[in-house]
Structure formats: structure tokens, C-alpha cells
Motif scaffolding. Sequence first.
Motif, PDB file in Angstrom:
ATOM      1  N   LEU A   1     -11.012  -4.855  -9.205  1.00 40.44           N
ATOM      2  CA  LEU A   1     -10.590  -3.447  -9.202  1.00 40.44           C
ATOM      3  C   LEU A   1     -11.739  -2.506  -8.291  1.00 40.44           C
ATOM      4  O   LEU A   1     -12.803  -2.627  -8.772  1.00 40.44           O
ATOM      5  CB  LEU A   1     -10.754  -2.836 -10.526  1.00 40.44           C
ATOM      6  N   PHE A   2     -11.381  -1.838  -7.530  1.00 41.57           N
ATOM      7  CA  PHE A   2     -12.208  -0.930  -6.604  1.00 41.57           C
ATOM      8  C   PHE A   2     -11.712   0.510  -6.817  1.00 41.57           C
ATOM      9  O   PHE A   2     -10.492   0.819  -6.234  1.00 41.57           O
ATOM     10  CB  PHE A   2     -12.343  -1.417  -5.292  1.00 41.57           C
ATOM     11  N   TYR A   3     -12.257   1.167  -7.628  1.00 45.16           N
ATOM     12  CA  TYR A   3     -11.712   2.551  -7.991  1.00 45.16           C
ATOM     13  C   TYR A   3     -12.666   3.583  -7.814  1.00 45.16           C
ATOM     14  O   TYR A   3     -13.649   3.691  -8.269  1.00 45.16           O
ATOM     15  CB  TYR A   3     -11.460   2.406  -9.650  1.00 45.16           C
ATOM     16  N   GLU A   4     -12.119   4.606  -6.770  1.00 48.00           N
ATOM     17  CA  GLU A   4     -13.157   5.794  -6.368  1.00 48.00           C
ATOM     18  C   GLU A   4     -12.263   6.854  -6.602  1.00 48.00           C
ATOM     19  O   GLU A   4     -11.452   7.362  -5.811  1.00 48.00           O
ATOM     20  CB  GLU A   4     -13.328   5.557  -5.063  1.00 48.00           C
TER      21      GLU A   4
ATOM     22  N   HIS B   1      -7.160  -1.635  -4.802  1.00 44.58           N
ATOM     23  CA  HIS B   1      -7.835  -0.539  -4.432  1.00 44.58           C
ATOM     24  C   HIS B   1      -7.293   0.729  -4.701  1.00 44.58           C
ATOM     25  O   HIS B   1      -6.087   1.017  -4.243  1.00 44.58           O
ATOM     26  CB  HIS B   1      -8.313  -0.770  -3.098  1.00 44.58           C
TER      27      HIS B   1
ATOM     28  N   ASP C   1      -8.070   4.930  -4.287  1.00 46.31           N
ATOM     29  CA  ASP C   1      -9.066   5.934  -3.764  1.00 46.31           C
ATOM     30  C   ASP C   1      -8.104   7.277  -3.988  1.00 46.31           C
ATOM     31  O   ASP C   1      -6.970   7.476  -3.425  1.00 46.31           O
ATOM     32  CB  ASP C   1      -9.295   5.555  -2.338  1.00 46.31           C
TER      33      ASP C   1
ATOM     34  N   VAL D   1      -3.260   3.952  -2.755  1.00 44.38           N
ATOM     35  CA  VAL D   1      -3.569   2.583  -3.608  1.00 44.38           C
ATOM     36  C   VAL D   1      -2.952   1.499  -2.793  1.00 44.38           C
ATOM     37  O   VAL D   1      -1.966   1.428  -2.072  1.00 44.38           O
ATOM     38  CB  VAL D   1      -2.581   2.691  -4.494  1.00 44.38           C
TER      39      VAL D   1
ATOM     40  N   HIS E   1       0.887  -1.257   0.071  1.00 44.98           N
ATOM     41  CA  HIS E   1      -0.039  -0.019  -0.073  1.00 44.98           C
ATOM     42  C   HIS E   1       0.863   1.209  -0.029  1.00 44.98           C
ATOM     43  O   HIS E   1       2.003   1.197   0.433  1.00 44.98           O
ATOM     44  CB  HIS E   1      -0.946   0.014   1.231  1.00 44.98           C
TER      45      HIS E   1
ATOM     46  N   THR F   1      -5.949  -8.019  -6.507  1.00 40.16           N
ATOM     47  CA  THR F   1      -7.212  -6.987  -6.126  1.00 40.16           C
ATOM     48  C   THR F   1      -6.363  -5.718  -5.896  1.00 40.16           C
ATOM     49  O   THR F   1      -5.175  -5.463  -5.255  1.00 40.16           O
ATOM     50  CB  THR F   1      -7.534  -7.639  -4.885  1.00 40.16           C
TER      51      THR F   1
END
Length: 197
Positions: A117-120, A152, A154, A107, A95, A150
Motif C-alpha cells: 500500500l502506497f497511500y499519499e 497506490h 494519491d 488509484v 487505474h 499492490t
Amino acid sequence: MNRRTAEVERYTLETQIRVQIDLDGTGKGKLRSGVPFLDHMLDQVARHGCMDLEVEAKGDLHIDAHHTVEDVGITLGQALGKALGDKRGIHRYGHAYVPLDEALSRVVIDFSGRPGLFYEVDFPRDRIGDFEVDLFVEFFRGFVNHAQATLHIDNLKGQNAHHVAETIFKAFGRAVRAAVERDARAAGVLPSTKGLL
């Protein structure tokens, strides 16, 4: 200790792409995707991920950059996955938080064997120069599906779209670097209680 390298070529009717990666490199980038802003972002990944990365792409840019950007993400994911091999001895998780002036992004990555993929990210404008910011999610989706990771992403704050993009890609490079680094305390050990990644 063996260097973790890979070269992948991917040819379709829309793009011809070659990616070469050395996970144990020094951060050198040789980037010729035909999309200048993508090259600038990939240079951040190489430098901050401390990996040597070469990308050469020819795509149907007379239409738009969509296929090229997406397929570079796919091919990068394939190359990174190939270079990692069986994933024994790596940290697996990584991270990073990266600021650039007013912008800040986080990230987090897990080389889990399960793509997600979790993309904010809400960019303050639709384009950075000629580059459509919607293409970033296509790049990362292609990457996770083929690296089997996986991811993330943000963006926590930011008013300048260029700064937002840079924080995302710098944090991505640093998170990948942390995840793929060899774990001296678990050399040769698969980082999973399942015995499979």
C-alpha cells in the motif's frame, strides 16, 4: 461463463463480519457495517466497481470504529481474492482518476500476489462527521494484505474532506473493475510472464 462470486465470514473477539461479493454484478450494495460513513464509501465501491457487494458487520463500536473498519477491509480483501480464483484471463492492472468538484484522486491497482500500500492522502480535517479519516489507511492496508494486491492511492487536490474521501473510493472501485475485467484477447491466460501470481 462462470460468475465470480465469494462469501467470507471472519469472526474475532472484536468483530463478526460477513462479506459477499459478485465481481460480475451490476453495482448493488447491501451494506450494514454499523459505521454509516464506511457504508457510504463501500456503496461507491460497489456502484463504480460494478460489483454486487454485501457487508454485514458487528464490532466493538463502543470502543471506536478502528477494529470494524480494518476488519471489513481484511474480509473484503479475502472475498475479492477468493472470487478472482487463479486470476487467469483478467487484465490484472487497473487505474482511475476521479474528480468531485475541487477534489481529484488517482488509484492504481495490481493484483500481483504481492501486498503493498502506497497511500499519499492529506485530508483537510481529521474527521468527517464522526468518522476518523485515519481509519481509511487501515481499511486499505487490511484489503491489500488479504487480496494480495499492490495499491497506490494519491489525492491530487481537494479542500473538502468528504469530496476527497469520495474520489478515493470511487477511483478504487473503478480501478478494481478495470483490473478484474476479463480480457477477451487473453482468455484463460495468466497475466504474468512468471507463470504465477
